[in-house]
Every structure is written in structure tokens, then in C-alpha cells.
Design a protein around this motif. Structure first.
Motif, PDB file in Angstrom:
ATOM      1  N   HIS A 148      14.569   9.737  -8.246  1.00 55.26           N
ATOM      2  CA  HIS A 148      15.152   8.574  -8.108  1.00 55.26           C
ATOM      3  C   HIS A 148      16.648   8.145  -8.809  1.00 55.26           C
ATOM      4  O   HIS A 148      17.186   9.325  -8.827  1.00 55.26           O
ATOM      5  N   PHE A 149      17.580   7.145  -8.598  1.00 50.73           N
ATOM      6  CA  PHE A 149      18.213   6.737  -9.468  1.00 50.73           C
ATOM      7  C   PHE A 149      18.356   5.358 -10.209  1.00 50.73           C
ATOM      8  O   PHE A 149      17.886   5.351  -9.820  1.00 50.73           O
ATOM      9  N   ILE A 150      18.502   5.901 -10.997  1.00 46.69           N
ATOM     10  CA  ILE A 150      18.852   4.809 -12.578  1.00 46.69           C
ATOM     11  C   ILE A 150      20.662   4.198 -11.903  1.00 46.69           C
ATOM     12  O   ILE A 150      21.501   5.051 -12.659  1.00 46.69           O
ATOM     13  N   SER A 164      19.996 -14.420  -2.827  1.00 41.04           N
ATOM     14  CA  SER A 164      20.071 -12.342  -2.518  1.00 41.04           C
ATOM     15  C   SER A 164      18.670 -11.811  -2.930  1.00 41.04           C
ATOM     16  O   SER A 164      17.877 -11.861  -3.637  1.00 41.04           O
ATOM     17  N   ASP A 165      17.669 -11.616  -1.920  1.00 40.83           N
ATOM     18  CA  ASP A 165      16.385 -10.695  -1.840  1.00 40.83           C
ATOM     19  C   ASP A 165      16.999  -9.040  -1.526  1.00 40.83           C
ATOM     20  O   ASP A 165      16.164  -8.405  -2.902  1.00 40.83           O
ATOM     21  N   PHE A 166      17.313  -8.911  -1.471  1.00 40.68           N
ATOM     22  CA  PHE A 166      17.821  -7.500  -1.560  1.00 40.68           C
ATOM     23  C   PHE A 166      19.544  -7.172  -1.237  1.00 40.68           C
ATOM     24  O   PHE A 166      19.998  -8.367  -1.062  1.00 40.68           O
ATOM     25  N   LEU A 167      20.678  -6.362  -1.682  1.00 42.65           N
ATOM     26  CA  LEU A 167      21.932  -5.930  -1.749  1.00 42.65           C
ATOM     27  C   LEU A 167      22.000  -4.435  -1.109  1.00 42.65           C
ATOM     28  O   LEU A 167      20.921  -3.105  -1.734  1.00 42.65           O
ATOM     29  N   PHE A 168      22.962  -4.677  -0.640  1.00 42.08           N
ATOM     30  CA  PHE A 168      23.633  -3.104   0.048  1.00 42.08           C
ATOM     31  C   PHE A 168      24.377  -2.633  -1.109  1.00 42.08           C
ATOM     32  O   PHE A 168      25.699  -3.748  -1.648  1.00 42.08           O
ATOM     33  N   LEU A 169      24.661  -1.968  -2.319  1.00 42.72           N
ATOM     34  CA  LEU A 169      25.280  -1.607  -3.194  1.00 42.72           C
ATOM     35  C   LEU A 169      26.290  -0.246  -3.163  1.00 42.72           C
ATOM     36  O   LEU A 169      25.591   0.925  -2.641  1.00 42.72           O
ATOM     37  N   LEU A 170      27.838  -0.640  -3.130  1.00 43.76           N
ATOM     38  CA  LEU A 170      28.247   0.393  -3.473  1.00 43.76           C
ATOM     39  C   LEU A 170      28.223   1.766  -4.921  1.00 43.76           C
ATOM     40  O   LEU A 170      28.126   0.071  -5.834  1.00 43.76           O
ATOM     41  N   ALA A 171      28.406   2.487  -4.981  1.00 42.24           N
ATOM     42  CA  ALA A 171      27.030   3.263  -6.511  1.00 42.24           C
ATOM     43  C   ALA A 171      27.897   4.313  -7.003  1.00 42.24           C
ATOM     44  O   ALA A 171      27.622   5.690  -5.385  1.00 42.24           O
ATOM     45  N   MET A 191      13.865  -4.648  -8.118  1.00 38.44           N
ATOM     46  CA  MET A 191      14.150  -3.508  -8.510  1.00 38.44           C
ATOM     47  C   MET A 191      14.384  -4.199  -9.934  1.00 38.44           C
ATOM     48  O   MET A 191      14.882  -3.054 -11.025  1.00 38.44           O
ATOM     49  N   GLY A 192      15.161  -5.138  -9.595  1.00 36.42           N
ATOM     50  CA  GLY A 192      15.961  -5.572 -11.401  1.00 36.42           C
ATOM     51  C   GLY A 192      17.039  -6.214 -11.379  1.00 36.42           C
ATOM     52  O   GLY A 192      16.625  -6.306 -12.905  1.00 36.42           O
ATOM     53  N   TYR A 193      16.900  -6.116 -10.861  1.00 38.53           N
ATOM     54  CA  TYR A 193      18.686  -6.304 -10.778  1.00 38.53           C
ATOM     55  C   TYR A 193      19.164  -8.170 -10.717  1.00 38.53           C
ATOM     56  O   TYR A 193      18.135  -8.825 -11.038  1.00 38.53           O
ATOM     57  N   GLU A 194      20.263  -8.591 -11.835  1.00 38.17           N
ATOM     58  CA  GLU A 194      20.302 -10.438 -11.967  1.00 38.17           C
ATOM     59  C   GLU A 194      21.346 -10.234 -11.343  1.00 38.17           C
ATOM     60  O   GLU A 194      22.582  -9.744 -11.709  1.00 38.17           O
ATOM     61  N   THR A 195      21.055 -11.855 -11.511  1.00 44.42           N
ATOM     62  CA  THR A 195      22.677 -12.573 -10.661  1.00 44.42           C
ATOM     63  C   THR A 195      23.081 -13.991 -11.177  1.00 44.42           C
ATOM     64  O   THR A 195      22.093 -14.010 -12.105  1.00 44.42           O
ATOM     65  N   HIS A 196      24.426 -13.729 -11.809  1.00 46.54           N
ATOM     66  CA  HIS A 196      24.499 -15.091 -11.914  1.00 46.54           C
ATOM     67  C   HIS A 196      25.808 -15.908 -11.369  1.00 46.54           C
ATOM     68  O   HIS A 196      27.238 -14.725 -11.021  1.00 46.54           O
ATOM     69  N   VAL A 216      17.845   0.200 -13.605  1.00 51.41           N
ATOM     70  CA  VAL A 216      16.877  -0.046 -12.408  1.00 51.41           C
ATOM     71  C   VAL A 216      16.793   0.964 -12.077  1.00 51.41           C
ATOM     72  O   VAL A 216      17.748   1.193 -11.564  1.00 51.41           O
ATOM     73  N   LYS A 217      15.736   1.128 -11.387  1.00 51.47           N
ATOM     74  CA  LYS A 217      15.111   1.937 -10.683  1.00 51.47           C
ATOM     75  C   LYS A 217      14.839   1.933  -9.853  1.00 51.47           C
ATOM     76  O   LYS A 217      14.249   1.145  -8.899  1.00 51.47           O
ATOM     77  N   VAL A 218      15.688   2.992  -8.639  1.00 52.20           N
ATOM     78  CA  VAL A 218      15.700   3.466  -7.054  1.00 52.20           C
ATOM     79  C   VAL A 218      15.579   4.020  -6.698  1.00 52.20           C
ATOM     80  O   VAL A 218      16.416   4.985  -6.930  1.00 52.20           O
ATOM     81  N   PRO A 219      14.417   4.644  -5.577  1.00 53.01           N
ATOM     82  CA  PRO A 219      13.528   5.229  -5.414  1.00 53.01           C
ATOM     83  C   PRO A 219      15.217   5.933  -3.752  1.00 53.01           C
ATOM     84  O   PRO A 219      15.590   5.283  -3.373  1.00 53.01           O
TER      85      PRO A 219
END
Ligand SMILES: Cc1cc2nc3c(=O)[nH]c(=O)nc-3n(C[C@H](O)[C@H](O)[C@H](O)COP(=O)(O)OP(=O)(O)OC[C@H]3O[C@@H](n4cnc5c(N)ncnc54)[C@H](O)[C@@H]3O)c2cc1C
Length: 382
Positions: A148-150, A164-171, A191-196, A216-219
Motif C-alpha cells: 500500500h501507499f499512505i 469527484s468519486d475518484f481522482l488522479f493524484l500526482l504524489a 479511500m478517504g480524501y476530503e474536499t472543500h 489515506v491508504k491506497v493499494p
């Protein structure tokens, strides 16, 4: 070079323009400066699917219509002419459907159907509070733990982020004490992200959001592009999207010209309509010419994409020049309206606020010029 529209393009555009006037303009008027709730936003996007505008440019074996980029750009131009806000949500469907189509097979199978039907919203999270132009300075971290990645950190200016129901994330990927560079993940809302949502000068009918990640735990299987290649991959995505953004900005400019023409024919000063005054005609002619010039540059960049040719520089040129021209056109449209141009009741007042976003979204004017400068001189001034 052939500058004429094909018969298919003419039929598609005519039908789309009629649909926009009958079905989308009333919604755009109703929601100007008002947030469109997610269910309503979904219905609107679904209604656009038959025209191929949401994701029709995907190849047929990915569920698209195989529409060429020039046609897509022309459709987006018409949509922006009627609603800059709705157009942004549509454009994000466009980018994310391309990203999901290019994702590893298991992710593609799981998500593409819901994106193609606009059942699920996706977004693209690159910008951070401390890194807009300088995306490579990304601070949001994905720390590897087993399979996983945290993820911890913050993104901002995320179009459709609130929906969004999901997003493409640069990390930034960290393994032990090793910085492996930038990767791209598909992160599900579950997976648990929050938006404002952010309140802006304009474009508040659609969502532009901050996104927060706390443990946020991402496989590992949700990695779309492995480090350190995500920057390169996103630069390609942005180069393909910039001429579309340009066509959208010029759509807003065209709406402003439409308004200015109608106002100028109606408004009488010094014994006749101001449309008959030479300095007003100078403005109108210059506005129409600027729109035409910007569109030609954007269409040339889109043509390069259709031909699988290099598009970084034509896209950068079209983006900075076309979006700045669009702002100039809308500025003059307000001027032609006189004091009425700053009254809420007049559409140009809104267009003036809306168009201002375009010279910085998806890469600012300055950054596009630096890219062109680097290409010309071989020296990076970043
Ligand atoms: C409505 C809207 C929607 C957006 N949607 C998204 C989205 O979906 N996803 C996403 O990730 N981001 C999104 N963005 C963010 C957008 O891409 C950034 O705003 C843009 O990249 C610029 O970053 P910044 O605003 O942080 O400005 P900064 O990078 O802080 O720049 C500030 C100013 O300095 C200039 N500058 C910076 N570096 C240099 C340099 N080296 N030389 C000269 N000048 C320089 C810039 O051109 C600019 O004028 C959106 C923004 C808006 C307003």
C-alpha cells in the motif's frame, strides 16, 4: 491545408448549437454564479454524451466515437459560448476519460464504464498550495508500506474535485528513506480524501476544490504511472488539453462579441446606433479578427494531435496567445457596453469575470512563453 469543415462536422455542429440553445442556455442562465448540485451536473453531462463532446474522442474500442480533436475543439468552443462553467466540467470528463483509458487494464475495466456514462465524476489533482506552475516541487507524499501507499498532504484548484468519486493524484513517492520521484495514483473517494469547494470571481456553478489527504491508504495496484515518470506523462496530457482550453476561452470571447454586436446595433448615441460609429466598428472588427486568429492557432495544435505530431510548442503558443486574445476581446465587449457592461443583468459582466481564469489555468501565459523560449534557445529559464 484544408480550412473547410467536413459535412460531418457541419451536421454535428449545427445539431449541437440547436441543442445548446434549447436545453443548455436556460440552465446556464438559471445557474449563473450559483453552484450546480452534483445530481444536476450529472444529468447535464449525460445530456451532452450523444454529441460526442464528453468523451467521444476516445477510440471506438474504448467506448468512444473516435471523434477527431478538431471536431472536439469546435464543440467545446460552442459549449463555452453558452456556458463557460458547464464546459469546464465537460472538459474534466474529457481529460479523465483519456487518463482512465490509458490506465492499467484492471483500473480501466473497473472505472471506464462509469466515466463514459458520466455516472461517476473524476478529477485531476496536480496543483498544491505551494506549487502551481512548479508542479515538480510536489510536497504531497505517498509513503510505501507493504503493498500500500499512505498518502498525506493537500492539493488545490481541483476542477470537479467536490463532485469527484475518484481522482488522479500526482504524489511524491517515498520508499524507506528514498525519494523515488513523482508517481500518479487513482484514488477512490471511498479511500478517504476530503474536499472543500473554493469560491471564485466566476465559474462558481461548477466545483473547484481543495483536496485533503490524511493517512489515506491506497493499494499499490492503484498506481497509474510509476515514479519518476508521472511529470512527463502529465506534461503530455496537458499539451493535448491546452488547445481545448484555448477553444473554450475563445468561445467565451465569441459570446462577448455576440453581445457587443447586438448592443451596438441597439444603443443610440449622437443620432444613431453606436454600431455605425467608426471607432466601434474598429473594435468589433478587431475582436472578430482576434477570435479567428486564436481559433486558427488552436485548430492547428489540435490538428497536430490528430496526426500524432509533436504538439508541445503549437499548444503552448495557442494557449498563451489565444487565451490572452480572448481576454482582450471580452474587455472591449464591456467597453462597447459603456457603464451597462458592469451591470449584473448584462451577460458581458459575467463573461468578463469568467474569461479571466483562462490565462493561468493549465499553465500560465508566462510558463507557456518559457516553454517556447526554451525550445527556441535550447536554454531553460525556469
Ligand atoms: C478555475 C481553475 C481550475 C483549475 N483546475 C485545476 C485542476 O483541475 N487541477 C489542477 O491540478 N490544477 C488546477 N488549476 C490550477 C492551475 O493549473 C494553476 O493555477 C496554474 O498552474 C498556476 O499556478 P498558481 O496559480 O499556483 O500560480 P503560481 O505558480 O504561484 O504563479 C504565480 C505567477 O508567477 C508566474 N510564474 C511562476 N513561475 C514563473 C517563472 N519561472 N518565471 C516567470 N513567471 C513565473 C506565473 O505565471 C503567475 O503569473 C486550476 C485553476 C483555476 C483557477
Amino acid at each position: 491545408m484544408d480550412f473547410s469543415y467536413t459535412e460531418d462536422q457541419t451536421i454535428l455542429l449545427d445539431g449541437f448549437k440547436r441543442f445548446l440553445e434549447s436545453d443548455i442556455r436556460p440552465i446556464a442562465d438559471q445557474y449563473r454564479d450559483k453552484f450546480i448540485p452534483k445530481d444536476k451536473a450529472r444529468d447535464i453531462q449525460k445530456s451532452l454524451i450523444p454529441f460526442g463532446i464528453v468523451n467521444g474522442f476516445l477510440p471506438e474500442n474504448d467506448g468512444g466515437l473516435g471523434l477527431d480533436q478538431k471536431s472536439y475543439g469546435l464543440l467545446m468552443h460552442e459549449l463555452a459560448r453558452v456556458s463557460p462553467d458547464i464546459c469546464i466540467t465537460t472538459q474534466i470528463f474529457g481529460i479523465t476519460s483519456k487518463l482512465i483509458a490509458a490506465s492499467p487494464e484492471h483500473l480501466k475495466q473497473r472505472y471506464i464504464g462509469d466515466v463514459l456514462t458520466c455516472e461517476k465524476f473524476a478529477s485531476v489533482a496536480l496543483s498544491e498550495p505551494d506549487g502551481g506552475s512548479d508542479l515538480a516541487s510536489c510536497k504531497l507524499k505517498a509513503r510505501k508500506e507493504g503493498n500500500h501507499f499512505i498518502i498525506n498532504g493537500e492539493k488545490t484548484w481541483n476542477s470537479s474535485g467536490g463532485y469527484s468519486d475518484f481522482l488522479f493524484l500526482l504524489a511524491r513517492c517515498i520508499d524507506g528513506d528514498q525519494d523515488q520521484g513523482l508517481g500518479l495514483f487513482l484514488v477512490d473517494r471511498e479511500m478517504g480524501y476530503e474536499t472543500h469547494d473554493l469560491e471564485k470571481t466566476a465559474l462558481n456553478s461548477q466545483s473547484t476544490a481543495q483536496v485533503f489527504f490524511t493517512d489515506v491508504k491506497v493499494p499499490e495496484s492503484h498506481m497509474v504511472v510509476a515514479p519518476p515518470n508521472a511529470m512527463k506523462s502529465m506534461m503530455k496530457t496537458l499539451a493535448m488539453s491546452r488547445p481545448i482550453v484555448t477553444m473554450m476561452a475563445l468561445g467565451i470571447a465569441q459570446a462577448a462579441l455576440d453581445e457587443a454586436l447586438s448592443f451596438a446595433k441597439d444603443r443610440k448615441q449622437f443620432g444613431g446606433p453606436i454600431a455605425g460609429k467608426q471607432m466601434i466598428q474598429d473594435k468589433l472588427a478587431t475582436m472578430a479578427t482576434k477570435i479567428e486568429a486564436g481559433k486558427l492557432m488552436a485548430l492547428k495544435a489540435l490538428d497536430a494531435i490528430d496526426r500524432n505530431d509533436s504538439t508541445q510548442i503549437p499548444s503552448a503558443m495557442a494557449k498563451w496567445y489565444g487565451t490572452e486574445l480572448a481576454c482582450e476581446v471580452v474587455y472591449d465587449a464591456v467597453q462597447i457596453h459603456g457603464a451597462s457592461g458592469i451591470i449584473r443583468e448584462y451577460l458581458v459582466e459575467y463573461l468578463h469575470r469568467a474569461v479571466r481564469v483562462f490565462p493561468f489555468t493549465e499553465g500560465t501565459t508566462e510558463i507557456q512563453k518559457l516553454m517556447i523560449g526554451r525550445y527556441l534557445t535550447g536554454i531553460s529559464a525556469f
